[in-house]
Design a protein around this motif. Structure first.
Motif, PDB file in Angstrom:
ATOM      1  N   ALA A  91      -3.612   1.741  -0.696  1.00  0.00           N
ATOM      2  CA  ALA A  91      -3.322   0.438  -1.284  1.00  0.00           C
ATOM      3  C   ALA A  91      -3.108  -0.650  -0.245  1.00  0.00           C
ATOM      4  O   ALA A  91      -3.539  -1.786  -0.428  1.00  0.00           O
ATOM      5  N   LEU A  92      -2.439  -0.315   0.858  1.00  0.00           N
ATOM      6  CA  LEU A  92      -2.037  -1.368   1.781  1.00  0.00           C
ATOM      7  C   LEU A  92      -3.232  -1.987   2.500  1.00  0.00           C
ATOM      8  O   LEU A  92      -3.178  -3.156   2.902  1.00  0.00           O
ATOM      9  N   ALA A  93      -4.316  -1.232   2.654  1.00  0.00           N
ATOM     10  CA  ALA A  93      -5.520  -1.814   3.250  1.00  0.00           C
ATOM     11  C   ALA A  93      -6.113  -2.874   2.326  1.00  0.00           C
ATOM     12  O   ALA A  93      -6.526  -3.956   2.766  1.00  0.00           O
ATOM     13  N   VAL A  94      -6.165  -2.564   1.020  1.00  0.00           N
ATOM     14  CA  VAL A  94      -6.658  -3.537   0.045  1.00  0.00           C
ATOM     15  C   VAL A  94      -5.695  -4.708  -0.066  1.00  0.00           C
ATOM     16  O   VAL A  94      -6.105  -5.875  -0.105  1.00  0.00           O
ATOM     17  N   ALA A  95      -4.398  -4.420  -0.095  1.00  0.00           N
ATOM     18  CA  ALA A  95      -3.397  -5.478  -0.219  1.00  0.00           C
ATOM     19  C   ALA A  95      -3.424  -6.418   0.972  1.00  0.00           C
ATOM     20  O   ALA A  95      -3.280  -7.641   0.808  1.00  0.00           O
TER      21      ALA A  95
END
Length: 404
Positions: A252-256
């Motif tokens: 998630a954090l890469a997309v976020a």
């Protein structure tokens, strides 16, 4: 956040700050957008701020007018029904849109972050079902990351949990708050832990939650300094069908991060537009407010407010546009976005405060947009990460030993 209301008798004076890098064709579009926002959106702000059926009807009318004039969805990819304006060019237009909090929604650019996220990271099912209605304005989306009693700057402590339901879907349980627009959203992207335990750095995922799903609940509206637009939501075992995971599981954090970099830059551009609006109000007041022996603008202390505000605007704009240029070119922009975010938030708060001071008691009341602009400026120092987070992040990057 809602709140930049134009009242009867308010005049917003166009102020040109000098923008030699803006090409002539983009300047023409920017000026058309500025005219649209000032002549059509600002007069509707009291209705739009109030919400309800009247606001929905006013917004629908503005959107029809924007489409008719060829101003709809300027920065969205042509593949999605937008006009494909590159970020470097759109940055000039975003300032004009941002004079009103309602400008992006009226002109269709509000869907940019969610549409890009679903286009790049959504499943075929999600893209097929939601992308076109999102870009057309038929659906509204929100993004829910922060949680009560969990530091917003530390996503690894996320408590919301999503577990597989055994049929390829998910069951989501948790609570989120300060989710912009979630109270009226059709879709909410939710950060949840799918693997491991807090504070593991892996195992966080993004899931797309329809607001109509059983177990999704708006707990309450969360006014920010009196302004509506934020909400607390509960997810009580919400069941999601297959395909509603955004990106890879646990990533998630890469997309976020991709979303946040662009989102912060867009906010900065819109804050510049609102700071310019406050400056125009201050300039008009100083030039026309009569006093014994002249007008307010004859006073040196008032002239200092004007100077300091113009200085803040002129020095902040290059920082914000540099961030947009680097992002648009696909370059690392962590330092540039951090600098821009802190500078733009401070500038909006500073200029709105100076404009209130020049207006006197009138600047505190309901007859100008200044209370709302100041409120947005103060909230801006916390939105998308507090100033302190960006200051520390930029400083650490600058102080890293050079790698050979």
């Amino acid at each position: 956040m809602r709140g930049s209301s134009r009242r009867a008798g308010e005049e917003v004076t166009e102020v040109t700050f000098g923008d030699p890098q803006c090409p002539a064709d983009i300047r023409e579009v920017r000026d058309r957008v500025a005219e649209f926002v000032r002549d059509r959106v600002l007069p509707c702000e009291p209705v739009l701020d109030g919400g309800g059926p009247d606001a929905a009807a006013a917004l629908a009318r503005l959107r029809r007018e924007a489409r008719r004039e060829g101003l709809w969805a300027l920065p969205l990819p042509t593949e999605l029904g937008g006009q494909g304006m590159p970020l470097k060019a759109y940055a000039h237009v975003a300032e004009a849109e941002g004079e009103s909090d309602h400008g992006p929604a009226a002109l269709g650019s509000h869907a940019l972050l969610d549409a890009l996220m679903l286009w790049r990271h959504g499943s075929p099912e999600v893209r097929e079902r939601y992308l076109a209605p999102l870009v057309s304005g038929e659906l509204m989306a929100s993004y829910a990351m922060t949680e009560p009693d969990v530091p917003g700057t530390d996503p690894f402590l996320t408590r919301t949990r999503a577990v597989p339901d055994g049929a390829g879907g998910w069951r989501v349980t948790g609570r989120k708050w300060f989710a912009s627009g979630a109270g009226g959203a059709d879709l909410v992207t939710v950060l949840a832990r799918t693997d491991g335990e807090a504070p593991d750095r892996e195992g966080l995922s993004l899931l797309l939650v329809p607001a109509a799903a059983a177990g999704f609940r708006v707990v309450r509206e969360l006014p920010v300094l009196g302004a509506a637009g934020q909400a607390e939501i509960a997810l009580d075992g919400v069941r999601l069908p297959p395909g509603h995971l955004i990106g890879e599981r646990g990533r998630a954090l890469a997309v976020a991060a991709e979303r946040l970099q662009l989102g912060r830059t867009l906010r900065c551009l819109r804050w510049l537009g609102q700071a310019r609006r406050a400056f125009g109000l201050m300039r008009e007041r100083a030039a026309t407010r009569a006093r014994s022996g002249g007008v307010l603008g004859d006073l040196q202390l008032v002239q200092r407010h004007v100077f300091e505000s113009l200085l803040a605007l002129r020095t902040t704009r290059p920082l914000v546009h540099e961030a947009a240029t680097r992002l648009g070119a696909g370059l690392d922009a962590h330092i540039e976005v951090g600098l821009a975010k802190v500078a733009a938030a401070r500038t909006l708060e500073q200029v709105a405060d100076a404009a209130i001071q020049v207006h006197g008691a009138a600047g505190l009341g309901p007859d100008t947009a200044l209370p709302a602009l100041f409120r947005t400026g103060r909230a801006a120092r916390l939105l998308d990460g507090p100033d302190e987070l960006h200051i520390v992040s930029v400083a650490r990057r600058v102080l890293r030993p050079a790698r050979t």
